[in-house]
Write a protein that holds these residues in place. Sequence first.
Motif, PDB file in Angstrom:
ATOM      1  N   LYS A 334       0.833  -1.202   0.000  1.00  0.00           N
ATOM      2  CA  LYS A 334       0.000   0.000   0.000  1.00  0.00           C
ATOM      3  C   LYS A 334       0.866   1.249   0.000  1.00  0.00           C
ATOM      4  O   LYS A 334       0.570   2.237  -0.687  1.00  0.00           O
ATOM      5  CB  LYS A 334      -0.923  -0.004   1.227  1.00  0.00           C
ATOM      6  N   GLU A 335       1.955   1.197   0.738  1.00  0.00           N
ATOM      7  CA  GLU A 335       2.840   2.350   0.842  1.00  0.00           C
ATOM      8  C   GLU A 335       3.549   2.636  -0.476  1.00  0.00           C
ATOM      9  O   GLU A 335       3.628   3.788  -0.916  1.00  0.00           O
ATOM     10  CB  GLU A 335       3.876   2.106   1.956  1.00  0.00           C
ATOM     11  N   ILE A 336       4.042   1.586  -1.126  1.00  0.00           N
ATOM     12  CA  ILE A 336       4.834   1.803  -2.340  1.00  0.00           C
ATOM     13  C   ILE A 336       3.978   2.067  -3.576  1.00  0.00           C
ATOM     14  O   ILE A 336       4.490   2.498  -4.602  1.00  0.00           O
ATOM     15  CB  ILE A 336       5.785   0.614  -2.617  1.00  0.00           C
ATOM     16  N   THR A 337       2.671   1.800  -3.473  1.00  0.00           N
ATOM     17  CA  THR A 337       1.798   2.013  -4.637  1.00  0.00           C
ATOM     18  C   THR A 337       0.835   3.182  -4.464  1.00  0.00           C
ATOM     19  O   THR A 337       0.016   3.436  -5.352  1.00  0.00           O
ATOM     20  CB  THR A 337       0.971   0.738  -4.928  1.00  0.00           C
ATOM     21  N   LYS A 338       0.943   3.919  -3.364  1.00  0.00           N
ATOM     22  CA  LYS A 338      -0.063   4.960  -3.116  1.00  0.00           C
ATOM     23  C   LYS A 338       0.125   6.193  -4.005  1.00  0.00           C
ATOM     24  O   LYS A 338      -0.806   6.937  -4.250  1.00  0.00           O
ATOM     25  CB  LYS A 338      -0.066   5.352  -1.636  1.00  0.00           C
TER      26      LYS A 338
END
Length: 344
Positions: A334-338
């Motif tokens: 979630k963090e790397i694709t937000k």
Amino acid sequence: MDKTDKIVVGISIGDLNGIGIEVILKAFQDKRMLEFCTPVLFGATKVVSYHKKALNLEVPVHGITNIDQINPNKINVLNIWKEEVKIDLGKATKESGTYAAKSLEAATNHLKENKVDVLITAPINKENIQSESFNYPGHTEYLEANLEGKSLMILLTDELRIGLITGHIPIAKVAETITSELIKDKVDTMHESLKRDFGIVKPKIAVLSLNPHCGDNGVIGKEDDEIIKPTVQEIAASGKMVFGPYAADGFFGSKTYKQFDGVLATYHDQGLAPFKALSFGKGVNFTAGLNHVRTSPDHGTGYDIAGKNLANSSSFTEALFTALQVFNCRNEYKEITKNPLPIS
């Protein structure tokens, strides 16, 4: 207490007359387990104490009446009923099924409300749990109905992940249930799960055939040539690394599964029979595709050994660590694709 200090693991205790509570308690006999998570069992301290005494297990538990009372350094038991419950170890009774459903419902509700971070389900009896409020073939279908997303049952170990295109349905209905749309849905769910839940950037997926020998060019059935093969080719043309159909016997016999990140079986026993032969007692049942993480051990209620202190907790422990790993992996994904880079 700030529950975010450690991952809070909600645990439904399963059939009260089976081995569910035994494997839970045995898993947490090692106090180091509490360094990784905060467990919350949904049931009653009286029931857990009964099992502790019957099994002669010295595992201290902390009884609470509200989720806000959890102690991060103890095995918490959230009391969701006060009445006495008759326990008859090793026997399938309506009462044990009723309270298994109460435990599952309460744990699921707390998961939906983000009061626990992940859910681990101990085994239920799919017959005695049935009622007006629980009319599902199993955990997977119940959770899909109560959470968000499209579910996919995946049985997994370190080297094998098998998903099911059709789940808990009679074998007589499998062929008519297999459609191009269903295959695409399950491939999409597995593909997304392999990326989001396991950190695999370019997943490689195999699809098994429905009929023996992939139907032998229609001699043993036409579904593989007319439905599965063209669907797999269409999916592959879209850019996903999806291959098949493969005849299941040769696929597992030659260990071809080791070449793939995920495998999709067309029906329940086609996937679970080889999986359990290869990894029984070490496997994990993971429900992919939903907005919350749920795992379970790969075995059933174990009525034949219930109360005899013979149950092995390895699969439950694996289910616990898998849930923690998937939860962390989802947060990282979630963090790397937000904030994706715009496509020019």
